[in-house]
Scaffold this motif. Structure first.
Motif, PDB file in Angstrom:
ATOM      1  N   UNK A 156       0.866  -1.174   0.000  1.00 23.87           N
ATOM      2  CA  UNK A 156       0.000   0.000   0.000  1.00 23.87           C
ATOM      3  C   UNK A 156       0.905   1.226   0.000  1.00 23.87           C
ATOM      4  N   UNK A 157       0.589   2.188  -0.825  1.00 28.70           N
ATOM      5  CA  UNK A 157       1.346   3.434  -0.871  1.00 28.70           C
ATOM      6  C   UNK A 157       1.026   4.242   0.392  1.00 28.70           C
ATOM      7  N   UNK A 158       2.034   4.604   1.129  1.00 32.04           N
ATOM      8  CA  UNK A 158       1.844   5.366   2.358  1.00 32.04           C
ATOM      9  C   UNK A 158       1.354   6.782   2.052  1.00 32.04           C
ATOM     10  N   UNK A 159       1.737   7.318   0.905  1.00 39.80           N
ATOM     11  CA  UNK A 159       1.364   8.700   0.574  1.00 39.80           C
ATOM     12  C   UNK A 159      -0.087   8.841   0.128  1.00 39.80           C
ATOM     13  N   UNK A 160      -0.596   7.906  -0.691  1.00 40.68           N
ATOM     14  CA  UNK A 160      -1.971   8.063  -1.197  1.00 40.68           C
ATOM     15  C   UNK A 160      -2.931   6.992  -0.677  1.00 40.68           C
ATOM     16  N   UNK A 161      -2.408   5.930  -0.067  1.00 41.94           N
ATOM     17  CA  UNK A 161      -3.258   4.898   0.516  1.00 41.94           C
ATOM     18  C   UNK A 161      -3.787   3.867  -0.464  1.00 41.94           C
ATOM     19  N   UNK A 162      -3.352   3.937  -1.713  1.00 48.12           N
ATOM     20  CA  UNK A 162      -3.840   2.997  -2.726  1.00 48.12           C
ATOM     21  C   UNK A 162      -2.918   1.778  -2.819  1.00 48.12           C
ATOM     22  N   UNK A 163      -3.489   0.668  -3.294  1.00 48.56           N
ATOM     23  CA  UNK A 163      -2.707  -0.544  -3.483  1.00 48.56           C
ATOM     24  C   UNK A 163      -1.658  -0.318  -4.568  1.00 48.56           C
ATOM     25  N   UNK A 164      -0.455  -0.830  -4.323  1.00 47.62           N
ATOM     26  CA  UNK A 164       0.613  -0.755  -5.320  1.00 47.62           C
ATOM     27  C   UNK A 164       0.529  -2.003  -6.179  1.00 47.62           C
ATOM     28  N   UNK A 165       0.398  -1.822  -7.474  1.00 52.35           N
ATOM     29  CA  UNK A 165       0.284  -2.958  -8.393  1.00 52.35           C
ATOM     30  C   UNK A 165       1.592  -3.231  -9.122  1.00 52.35           C
ATOM     31  N   UNK A 166       2.563  -2.339  -9.016  1.00 49.15           N
ATOM     32  CA  UNK A 166       3.860  -2.497  -9.686  1.00 49.15           C
ATOM     33  C   UNK A 166       4.908  -2.871  -8.644  1.00 49.15           C
ATOM     34  N   UNK A 167       5.013  -4.175  -8.360  1.00 54.40           N
ATOM     35  CA  UNK A 167       5.989  -4.708  -7.409  1.00 54.40           C
ATOM     36  C   UNK A 167       6.792  -5.778  -8.129  1.00 54.40           C
ATOM     37  N   UNK A 168       8.096  -5.563  -8.238  1.00 53.88           N
ATOM     38  CA  UNK A 168       8.953  -6.485  -8.984  1.00 53.88           C
ATOM     39  C   UNK A 168      10.194  -6.851  -8.165  1.00 53.88           C
ATOM     40  N   UNK A 169      10.735  -8.052  -8.378  1.00 52.51           N
ATOM     41  CA  UNK A 169      11.961  -8.439  -7.677  1.00 52.51           C
ATOM     42  C   UNK A 169      13.122  -7.518  -8.064  1.00 52.51           C
ATOM     43  N   UNK A 170      14.051  -7.370  -7.153  1.00 50.35           N
ATOM     44  CA  UNK A 170      15.240  -6.573  -7.422  1.00 50.35           C
ATOM     45  C   UNK A 170      16.471  -7.388  -7.058  1.00 50.35           C
ATOM     46  N   UNK A 171      17.596  -7.005  -7.616  1.00 49.79           N
ATOM     47  CA  UNK A 171      18.836  -7.721  -7.305  1.00 49.79           C
ATOM     48  C   UNK A 171      19.575  -7.084  -6.133  1.00 49.79           C
ATOM     49  N   UNK A 172      18.999  -6.035  -5.553  1.00 47.26           N
ATOM     50  CA  UNK A 172      19.592  -5.381  -4.399  1.00 47.26           C
ATOM     51  C   UNK A 172      19.121  -6.116  -3.150  1.00 47.26           C
ATOM     52  N   UNK A 173      20.045  -6.475  -2.278  1.00 50.12           N
ATOM     53  CA  UNK A 173      19.672  -7.202  -1.065  1.00 50.12           C
ATOM     54  C   UNK A 173      19.285  -6.241   0.054  1.00 50.12           C
ATOM     55  N   UNK A 174      18.593  -6.765   1.044  1.00 46.87           N
ATOM     56  CA  UNK A 174      18.213  -5.958   2.203  1.00 46.87           C
ATOM     57  C   UNK A 174      19.451  -5.415   2.907  1.00 46.87           C
ATOM     58  N   UNK A 175      20.512  -6.192   2.959  1.00 44.89           N
ATOM     59  CA  UNK A 175      21.763  -5.738   3.587  1.00 44.89           C
ATOM     60  C   UNK A 175      22.355  -4.556   2.826  1.00 44.89           C
ATOM     61  N   UNK A 176      22.310  -4.594   1.498  1.00 47.72           N
ATOM     62  CA  UNK A 176      22.810  -3.475   0.699  1.00 47.72           C
ATOM     63  C   UNK A 176      21.974  -2.221   0.945  1.00 47.72           C
ATOM     64  N   UNK A 177      20.669  -2.387   1.088  1.00 49.73           N
ATOM     65  CA  UNK A 177      19.788  -1.250   1.352  1.00 49.73           C
ATOM     66  C   UNK A 177      20.156  -0.609   2.684  1.00 49.73           C
ATOM     67  N   UNK A 178      20.339  -1.432   3.726  1.00 49.68           N
ATOM     68  CA  UNK A 178      20.711  -0.899   5.042  1.00 49.68           C
ATOM     69  C   UNK A 178      22.053  -0.172   4.962  1.00 49.68           C
ATOM     70  N   UNK A 179      22.993  -0.737   4.236  1.00 49.64           N
ATOM     71  CA  UNK A 179      24.303  -0.107   4.074  1.00 49.64           C
ATOM     72  C   UNK A 179      24.175   1.223   3.346  1.00 49.64           C
ATOM     73  N   UNK A 180      23.366   1.256   2.293  1.00 46.12           N
ATOM     74  CA  UNK A 180      23.144   2.495   1.536  1.00 46.12           C
ATOM     75  C   UNK A 180      22.519   3.567   2.423  1.00 46.12           C
ATOM     76  N   UNK A 181      21.540   3.158   3.234  1.00 42.49           N
ATOM     77  CA  UNK A 181      20.866   4.108   4.113  1.00 42.49           C
ATOM     78  C   UNK A 181      21.848   4.676   5.136  1.00 42.49           C
ATOM     79  N   UNK A 182      22.736   3.847   5.622  1.00 47.04           N
ATOM     80  CA  UNK A 182      23.707   4.293   6.611  1.00 47.04           C
ATOM     81  C   UNK A 182      24.701   5.292   6.026  1.00 47.04           C
ATOM     82  N   UNK A 183      25.003   5.147   4.738  1.00 48.31           N
ATOM     83  CA  UNK A 183      25.975   6.035   4.092  1.00 48.31           C
ATOM     84  C   UNK A 183      25.316   7.162   3.300  1.00 48.31           C
TER      85      UNK A 183
END
Length: 73
Positions: A41-68
């Motif tokens: 669900x989109x937090x900004x508009x409250x509507x269901x998100x229909x465009x959800x696709x796999x990514x090659x970025x791991x959760x660990x990479x995301x946390x690392x990116x956020x930290x830097x």
């Protein structure tokens, strides 16, 4: 499905006039027992998100990116 690990997916809101329409966000999603398997669900508009696709970025990479402060395209 309770024991399954989350999958890193990219979700994009496609709701017209949503403040984040067309912006991709990467997050961890858990599989649901009923279709659609992955839901969001989109937090900004409250509507269901229909465009959800796999990514090659791991959760660990995301946390690392956020930290830097790195943002992925």
């Amino acid at each position: 499905m309770d024991d399954e690990a989350p999958i890193t997916m990219t979700a994009t809101c496609r709701t017209p006039a949503c403040p984040v329409e067309g912006q991709a966000f990467t997050a961890s999603f858990y599989a649901n027992s009923e279709p659609p398997t992955y839901r969001g669900i989109c937090i900004r508009c409250g509507q269901e998100i229909t465009d959800i696709v796999p990514t090659d970025v791991t959760a660990e990479q995301i946390r690392s990116d956020q930290a830097t402060g790195l943002e992925r395209a």
